[in-house]
Each structure stands twice: as C-alpha cells, then as structure tokens.
Design a protein around this motif. Structure first.
Motif, PDB file in Angstrom:
ATOM      1  N   HIS A 110      45.974  16.291  -1.054  1.00 22.98           N
ATOM      2  CA  HIS A 110      46.379  16.840   0.256  1.00 22.98           C
ATOM      3  C   HIS A 110      46.412  15.757   1.332  1.00 22.98           C
ATOM      4  O   HIS A 110      45.799  14.688   1.196  1.00 22.98           O
TER       5      HIS A 110
ATOM      6  N   THR B 275      48.674  25.015  -6.324  1.00 22.79           N
ATOM      7  CA  THR B 275      47.717  24.378  -5.418  1.00 22.79           C
ATOM      8  C   THR B 275      46.344  25.009  -5.645  1.00 22.79           C
ATOM      9  O   THR B 275      46.228  26.100  -6.202  1.00 22.79           O
TER      10      THR B 275
ATOM     11  N   ALA C 124      45.146  22.228   0.910  1.00 20.42           N
ATOM     12  CA  ALA C 124      46.069  22.028  -0.210  1.00 20.42           C
ATOM     13  C   ALA C 124      47.316  22.888  -0.043  1.00 20.42           C
ATOM     14  O   ALA C 124      48.446  22.432  -0.281  1.00 20.42           O
TER      15      ALA C 124
ATOM     16  N   THR D 129      49.572  21.458   2.643  1.00 20.74           N
ATOM     17  CA  THR D 129      50.265  20.264   2.148  1.00 20.74           C
ATOM     18  C   THR D 129      51.449  20.659   1.276  1.00 20.74           C
ATOM     19  O   THR D 129      52.557  20.116   1.425  1.00 20.74           O
TER      20      THR D 129
END
Length: 215
Positions: free
Chosen positions: A9, A53, A59, A62
């Motif tokens: 991330h 993710t 996360a 991202t």
C-alpha cells in the motif's frame, strides 16, 4: 500461467509518523495517494482479471486508486482478511525505533534488516510471545493463511491460459510471501517500500517469485 502483481500500500498517516502498523489502520496520506496513482499509471498496460486486497483501509484505498489511475475502475476488488499485515499486538502504533529495538533485544541482538529478514519466523514468534493483547499470531499461522490465499486464488482463477491478478497487501506480509516462495532472495530485500511491486508467477504447478519489478 497466473501472474500476481504484489503491491505494498501507499504511505499512510502512521507511516508518516514513523509508527509501527499492523492491524492498527490509518488512511493514505496525500503522498500515499499519489504513490498509488503512479503505480496505476505504470501498470496501465496490464489487464487484471480481479484484484485482491487485505481488508485494511490502506490496502483497499491503494487498490481503488491504482485501478482508477489505470482506467480499470470496473475490475472487481475482493477483500480477504488473510492478506492482512502481521498483528503487532501491544506494539501496534509504537514508534518504529522502539519497535525494532524491542524485537532486536528479544532476539538477543540484531544488527541489520538483512538479519531480521533471515530470522523472519523468529521475529513473528517473539512478537507473539511478548504480546499482552492475545491478538498477535505465531509465524506458522501467518504463513499458512497467506499460502492458502494464493492456492485458493489459483484454484479459482488459474484455469485460463494467462491471468493477471493484482494483490495489495503489507510489508511484513510481503516478506512472508518471499519466505514462502523465494527464501534465498529474502536477505536481499531490506525494507519493503510503500507502493513497491513484486511479481509472483504460478506455472506448471509451481510458484516462483520475481522480486522488484522495474516499472
């Protein structure tokens, strides 16, 4: 063949404050958002069938920004708690210098990141042994959940001739993936930087890891 593009991330608030971050979560900073967008641009030419993710905010954010920047917002994102970072227990959000010193002391003195990487199972286990929250996991548990994730994904998505899958996870989790699939390379990794990209390939019933991709 299945190609997993494994991304850490982008920078988070706790990263910017130099704090340890496992199951403690914090949002991306502006710099972290830009890192994710940059990765999205660099991976723009790769068609991802699906994105996995961890279930942590940093996360998921991202992954969303990578897809948006690459013009792939329609690609489904699946959240999987097995891709979570290590739980750091009572050292969550601790100053990184204090965290590293504690781990080093518990291990009898460690002089470098390379040595920490070489002793990765021991690092997880001493965190588990010294945790007072009851939430930290021994290394075997972490290793098993991460390995199971990739095996399950291959079983679900590996039937096509060529499949590209984006994975967004965390630094210690990525080191554990190296330990699982390319242990000899782990000593060369050093610190896993925010928004770094590695590629794990599954072909002929074998996983093999290509470390940092030059994008």
């Amino acid at each position: 063949m299945v190609r997993f593009y494994i991304v850490r991330h982008g920078q988070t608030l706790l990263n910017s404050l130099d704090r340890a971050q496992g199951w403690a979560d914090s949002p991306l900073t502006e710099a972290g958002m830009q890192m994710a967008a940059d990765i999205g641009q660099k991976l723009k030419g790769i068609d991802f069938g699906v994105v996995f993710t961890s279930d942590m905010l940093r996360a998921v954010q991202t992954a969303e920004l990578i897809l948006e920047a690459g013009g792939k917002s329609g690609v489904p994102i699946e959240k999987d708690a097995r891709l979570r970072e290590w739980c750091l227990g009572c050292m969550e959000a601790e100053n990184n210098a204090v965290f590293i010193k504690n781990v080093s002391d518990w291990l009898g003195g460690v002089s470098s990141f390379a040595e920490l990487n070489q002793r990765l199972p021991d690092v997880a286990d001493v965190i588990y042994e010294h945790d007072t929250t009851g939430m930290a996991e021994p290394f075997q548990t972490i290793e098993e959940r991460l390995k199971a994730t990739f095996v399950d994904i291959v079983q679900r998505h590996g039937m096509e001739e060529n499949t590209n899958i984006l994975i967004v996870t965390h630094a210690f989790a990525i080191k554990t993936i190296f330990h699982l699939f390319a242990p000899k390379q782990l000593g060369k990794v050093g610190k896993v930087k925010n928004a770094s990209v590695s590629r794990l390939v599954f072909e002929n019933e074998i996983f093999f890891l290509e470390p940092y991709i030059q994008l």
